[in-house]
Design a protein around this motif. Structure first.
Motif, PDB file in Angstrom:
ATOM      1  N   VAL A  96       0.946  -1.158  -0.011  1.00 43.91           N
ATOM      2  CA  VAL A  96      -0.122  -0.038   0.054  1.00 43.91           C
ATOM      3  C   VAL A  96       1.005   1.281  -0.063  1.00 43.91           C
ATOM      4  O   VAL A  96       0.578   2.204  -0.666  1.00 43.91           O
ATOM      5  N   SER A  97       2.012   1.092   0.757  1.00 42.34           N
ATOM      6  CA  SER A  97       2.905   2.221   0.852  1.00 42.34           C
ATOM      7  C   SER A  97       3.470   2.734  -0.709  1.00 42.34           C
ATOM      8  O   SER A  97       3.714   3.750  -1.132  1.00 42.34           O
ATOM      9  N   MET A  98       3.707   1.350  -1.347  1.00 38.72           N
ATOM     10  CA  MET A  98       4.236   1.594  -2.817  1.00 38.72           C
ATOM     11  C   MET A  98       3.403   2.446  -3.516  1.00 38.72           C
ATOM     12  O   MET A  98       3.505   3.018  -4.561  1.00 38.72           O
ATOM     13  N   VAL A  99       2.002   1.840  -3.498  1.00 33.15           N
ATOM     14  CA  VAL A  99       0.920   2.559  -4.242  1.00 33.15           C
ATOM     15  C   VAL A  99       0.655   3.911  -4.142  1.00 33.15           C
ATOM     16  O   VAL A  99       0.696   4.606  -5.059  1.00 33.15           O
ATOM     17  N   TYR A 100       0.497   4.280  -2.865  1.00 32.65           N
ATOM     18  CA  TYR A 100       0.719   5.664  -2.374  1.00 32.65           C
ATOM     19  C   TYR A 100       1.748   6.497  -3.005  1.00 32.65           C
ATOM     20  O   TYR A 100       1.822   7.674  -3.530  1.00 32.65           O
ATOM     21  N   LEU A 101       3.084   5.826  -3.134  1.00 35.88           N
ATOM     22  CA  LEU A 101       4.381   6.629  -3.571  1.00 35.88           C
ATOM     23  C   LEU A 101       4.050   6.780  -5.042  1.00 35.88           C
ATOM     24  O   LEU A 101       4.311   7.723  -5.540  1.00 35.88           O
ATOM     25  N   CYS A 102       3.583   5.778  -5.727  1.00 39.84           N
ATOM     26  CA  CYS A 102       3.513   5.784  -7.107  1.00 39.84           C
ATOM     27  C   CYS A 102       2.472   6.896  -7.518  1.00 39.84           C
ATOM     28  O   CYS A 102       2.423   7.731  -8.709  1.00 39.84           O
ATOM     29  N   ILE A 103       1.220   6.863  -6.743  1.00 40.53           N
ATOM     30  CA  ILE A 103       0.257   8.114  -6.920  1.00 40.53           C
ATOM     31  C   ILE A 103       1.029   9.271  -7.038  1.00 40.53           C
ATOM     32  O   ILE A 103       0.750  10.345  -7.672  1.00 40.53           O
ATOM     33  N   ALA A 104       1.993   9.485  -5.728  1.00 43.49           N
ATOM     34  CA  ALA A 104       2.314  10.816  -5.637  1.00 43.49           C
ATOM     35  C   ALA A 104       3.320  11.235  -6.549  1.00 43.49           C
ATOM     36  O   ALA A 104       3.592  12.387  -7.013  1.00 43.49           O
ATOM     37  N   TRP A 105       4.057  10.214  -7.064  1.00 44.59           N
ATOM     38  CA  TRP A 105       5.038  10.557  -8.242  1.00 44.59           C
ATOM     39  C   TRP A 105       4.352  10.917  -9.408  1.00 44.59           C
ATOM     40  O   TRP A 105       4.773  11.703 -10.246  1.00 44.59           O
ATOM     41  N   TRP A 106       3.285  10.159  -9.722  1.00 46.36           N
ATOM     42  CA  TRP A 106       2.232  10.631 -10.957  1.00 46.36           C
ATOM     43  C   TRP A 106       1.883  11.850 -10.722  1.00 46.36           C
ATOM     44  O   TRP A 106       1.833  12.523 -11.826  1.00 46.36           O
ATOM     45  N   ARG A 107       1.395  12.315  -9.716  1.00 46.46           N
ATOM     46  CA  ARG A 107       0.730  13.654  -9.741  1.00 46.46           C
ATOM     47  C   ARG A 107       1.941  14.836  -9.616  1.00 46.46           C
ATOM     48  O   ARG A 107       1.705  15.811 -10.126  1.00 46.46           O
ATOM     49  N   ALA A 108       3.113  14.418  -8.939  1.00 46.46           N
ATOM     50  CA  ALA A 108       4.269  15.541  -9.018  1.00 46.46           C
ATOM     51  C   ALA A 108       4.899  15.322 -10.499  1.00 46.46           C
ATOM     52  O   ALA A 108       5.599  16.454 -10.764  1.00 46.46           O
ATOM     53  N   GLU A 109       4.574  14.354 -11.204  1.00 44.64           N
ATOM     54  CA  GLU A 109       5.271  14.439 -12.617  1.00 44.64           C
ATOM     55  C   GLU A 109       6.769  14.369 -12.464  1.00 44.64           C
ATOM     56  O   GLU A 109       7.589  14.738 -13.538  1.00 44.64           O
ATOM     57  N   GLN A 110       7.128  13.950 -11.168  1.00 42.41           N
ATOM     58  CA  GLN A 110       8.527  13.709 -10.994  1.00 42.41           C
ATOM     59  C   GLN A 110       8.839  13.092  -9.894  1.00 42.41           C
ATOM     60  O   GLN A 110       8.101  13.021  -8.832  1.00 42.41           O
ATOM     61  N   PHE A 111      10.167  12.531  -9.650  1.00 36.47           N
ATOM     62  CA  PHE A 111      10.045  11.722  -8.304  1.00 36.47           C
ATOM     63  C   PHE A 111      10.266  12.578  -7.071  1.00 36.47           C
ATOM     64  O   PHE A 111      10.869  13.407  -6.774  1.00 36.47           O
ATOM     65  N   PRO A 112       9.250  12.330  -6.091  1.00 37.74           N
ATOM     66  CA  PRO A 112       8.881  12.777  -4.865  1.00 37.74           C
ATOM     67  C   PRO A 112       9.979  12.615  -3.964  1.00 37.74           C
ATOM     68  O   PRO A 112       9.658  11.634  -3.088  1.00 37.74           O
ATOM     69  N   ALA A 113      11.224  13.155  -3.722  1.00 36.09           N
ATOM     70  CA  ALA A 113      12.093  12.510  -2.890  1.00 36.09           C
ATOM     71  C   ALA A 113      11.798  12.812  -1.470  1.00 36.09           C
ATOM     72  O   ALA A 113      11.990  11.926  -0.710  1.00 36.09           O
ATOM     73  N   ASP A 114      11.152  13.854  -1.159  1.00 41.53           N
ATOM     74  CA  ASP A 114      10.714  14.015   0.228  1.00 41.53           C
ATOM     75  C   ASP A 114       9.884  13.081   0.611  1.00 41.53           C
ATOM     76  O   ASP A 114       9.839  12.595   1.565  1.00 41.53           O
ATOM     77  N   TYR A 115       8.744  12.922  -0.176  1.00 35.14           N
ATOM     78  CA  TYR A 115       7.535  12.003   0.046  1.00 35.14           C
ATOM     79  C   TYR A 115       8.202  10.362   0.229  1.00 35.14           C
ATOM     80  O   TYR A 115       7.979   9.804   0.973  1.00 35.14           O
ATOM     81  N   PHE A 116       9.175  10.385  -0.801  1.00 33.15           N
ATOM     82  CA  PHE A 116       9.994   8.831  -0.481  1.00 33.15           C
ATOM     83  C   PHE A 116      10.707   8.637   0.768  1.00 33.15           C
ATOM     84  O   PHE A 116      10.720   7.701   1.290  1.00 33.15           O
ATOM     85  N   SER A 117      11.307   9.680   1.172  1.00 30.04           N
ATOM     86  CA  SER A 117      12.158   9.745   2.421  1.00 30.04           C
ATOM     87  C   SER A 117      11.000   9.409   3.665  1.00 30.04           C
ATOM     88  O   SER A 117      11.242   8.535   4.541  1.00 30.04           O
ATOM     89  N   ARG A 118      10.090   9.962   3.432  1.00 29.73           N
ATOM     90  CA  ARG A 118       8.783   9.918   4.630  1.00 29.73           C
ATOM     91  C   ARG A 118       8.228   8.381   4.540  1.00 29.73           C
ATOM     92  O   ARG A 118       7.891   7.771   5.479  1.00 29.73           O
ATOM     93  N   THR A 119       8.210   8.071   3.380  1.00 28.98           N
ATOM     94  CA  THR A 119       7.708   6.510   3.048  1.00 28.98           C
ATOM     95  C   THR A 119       8.576   5.585   3.697  1.00 28.98           C
ATOM     96  O   THR A 119       8.326   4.749   4.165  1.00 28.98           O
ATOM     97  N   LEU A 120      10.082   5.867   3.433  1.00 30.59           N
ATOM     98  CA  LEU A 120      11.051   4.973   4.180  1.00 30.59           C
ATOM     99  C   LEU A 120      10.881   4.842   5.779  1.00 30.59           C
ATOM    100  O   LEU A 120      10.790   4.016   6.379  1.00 30.59           O
TER     101      LEU A 120
END
Length: 384
Positions: A96-120
Motif C-alpha cells: 500500500v505504501s508503494m501504491v501511495y508513492l506511485c500516486i504521489a510520483w504520478w501527480r508530481a510528474e517527477q520523483f518525490p524525494a521528500d515523500y519517498f524519505s517519509r515513506t521509508l
C-alpha cells in the motif's frame, strides 16, 4: 460442542473487527459531504465512527493476551510471535505504501524525494512528528495506528522471553512512559493530544502517549475473559448485553469527535466497557453475529489500510454522475464512497494481504528451522 463454541467465539470477535473497520470508513466517507445539513450529520453522528480506532486497539490487546497464553518463555516462542505479527501487518503495509508513492510520483510528474524519505520512515513505523496531533501526517495517513501497534507488539515480544514474569516485564516496559514521565512533567492525563512532546526521538512519543492505555485495557479484558470466575449467570449476561446497548446509545454524549478522532479520555473508555461486557456475556450465551460483519471482520485490516484508495475511484464516479442537487449529491456520494472503500479493502485482502502474508510467514518460519508448536491464527480463540 467444543467446535460450535469455538466458532461462536471467533464470530463475535470478528464482528467487532468488522464494526471497527466499518465505523472508520463511515467517518472518513462522511467528511466528503459538503452541504451544511449533511455536514451537521457528518460531525454530529458519523464522526463518532472514529471510535473504531479505539476498538481496534482494545481488540489488539485482547487478542495478544489470549493468543500468548501458551508462552513457554523460550526465544523461539518470542521469535514465532514476532514473525506472525510481522507477516500479518508489514507485507500489505509495504504494498500500500508503494501504491501511495506511485500516486504521489504520478501527480508530481517527477520523483518525490521528500515523500519517498517519509515513506521509508513510515515503513519502520517512525512517527512523522514528536507532536501527537501531527502523527497523522504519514504518507499513508491512517498508518499512524500501526506505529502504536508495532510498539505494543515489541513490548509483548520481549515479555515472552519469560513465562513466569512476563506481565511484570510488560509493566516495567510500559510504566516509565505512561506513569513516570507524565508525573515528572506534572501532566498526568489521558489526553491523546496534550502529552508533552519528546523532541529527542520520535519513537519515544509512542511510549508516553495515553493511547497505549487502550492496549492495556485490552490485555485486562483478556485476563478477565480467561478467568474461571468471570463466567456470568445467564441473567447477568443478558444484563451485560442490555447495558452495552445503552452505553452504545450514549456515545454521542460520551465521545467528543475531533478532526483526528481517537479520544481515550471520552469514548475510548465507553468502547472498552461495551467490549468487556459483551465478551463476558459470550461466555454464557452465544452472541448473534451478523454474517456481513463477520465477513468484514476477516478483511478489517485491508479495509482500514486501503479504503482511501477506494475513495479515489469514488471521486471519479461522483464526477461522472454529475448530480446537481447538493443534498442528493452528498448522500449518493456518501454511499459510493462507502461501497468503494469496502470494495477496495476486499480486493486487497484477497489479492495481496492473504497470499502475501502467508508467503512471508512461511518463508520466515522456515528460517527458524524445525517447526515448533502448531500455529493458529490470531482470531482462533480457544474456548474458556
Amino acid at each position: 460442542m467444543r467446535t460450535s463454541r469455538q466458532v461462536a467465539t471467533i464470530d463475535w470477535l470478528q464482528a467487532f473487527r468488522g464494526l471497527a473497520a466499518l465505523f472508520v470508513v463511515i467517518t472518513h466517507a462522511g467528511w466528503t459531504m459538503a452541504q451544511p445539513s449533511s455536514q451537521e450529520i457528518a460531525w454530529g453522528l458519523l464522526a463518532h465512527g472514529a471510535l473504531g480506532v479505539d476498538l481496534f486497539f482494545v481488540i489488539s490487546g485482547f487478542i495478544m493476551y489470549l493468543t500468548t497464553r501458551g508462552c513457554d518463555g523460550s526465544a523461539r516462542y518470542a521469535a514465532e510471535f514476532g514473525i506472525k505479527r510481522f507477516a500479518r501487518i508489514w507485507p500489505l503495509f509495504f504494498v500500500v505504501s508503494m501504491v501511495y508513492l506511485c500516486i504521489a510520483w504520478w501527480r508530481a510528474e517527477q520523483f518525490p524525494a521528500d515523500y519517498f524519505s517519509r515513506t521509508l520512515g513510515q515503513l519502520v513505523f517512525y512517527p512523522v512528528s514528536p507532536k501527537a496531533s501531527e502523527f497523522f501526517g504519514l504518507p499513508v495517513d491512517v498508518a499512524w495506528t500501526l506505529c502504536f501497534e508495532a510498539y505494543f507488539y515489541a513490548v509483548i515480544a520481549v515479555s515472552l522471553l519469560s513465562r513466569k514474569s512476563r506481565w511484570w516485564i510488560v509493566a516495567a516496559l510500559l510504566a516509565p512512559g505512561l506513569a513516570l514521565y507524565p508525573l515528572l512533567k506534572q501532566q498526568l492525563n489521558l489526553s491523546f493530544y496534550h502529552q508533552p512532546a519528546i523532541i529527542l526521538n520520535h519513537y519515544l512519543n509512542l511510549m508516553v502517549n495515553p493511547m497505549v492505555w487502550e492496549f492495556i485495557l485490552g490485555l485486562f479484558a483478556g485476563w478477565v475473559y480467561t478467568s474461571a470466575w468471570s463466567t456470568p449467570p445467564r441473567p447477568l449476561a443478558i444484563a451485560f448485553i442490555l447495558a452495552s446497548a445503552a452505553a452504545f446509545i450514549t456515545i454521542p454524549n460520551t465521545h467528543i469527535p475531533t478532526l483526528y478522532g481517537p479520544t481515550i479520555e471520552y469514548g475510548g473508555l465507553t468502547v472498552f466497557a461495551i467490549f468487556l461486557m459483551l465478551a463476558l456475556a459470550s461466555k454464557s450465551m452465544e452472541l448473534p453475529a451478523a454474517r456481513p460483519l463477520v465477513w468484514l471482520g476477516t478483511m478489517s485490516y485491508s479495509i482500514y489500510l486501503t479504503h482511501k484508495l477506494g475513495f479515489l475511484g469514488a471521486a471519479q464516479i461522483n464526477a461522472w454522475l454529475d448530480i446537481r442537487n447538493g443534498d442528493a449529491r452528498d448522500w449518493i456520494g456518501f454511499g459510493i464512497y462507502l461501497a468503494c472503500g469496502v470494495a477496495m479493502g476486499a480486493l486487497f485482502h484477497h489479492t495481496v494481504e492473504t497470499p502475501l502474508s502467508a508467503w512471508t510467514r512461511r518463508k520466515l518460519m522456515g528460517l527458524l528451522g524445525k517447526p515448533g508448536r502448531p500455529e493458529f491464527a490470531d482470531t482462533e480463540i480457544k474456548p474458556v
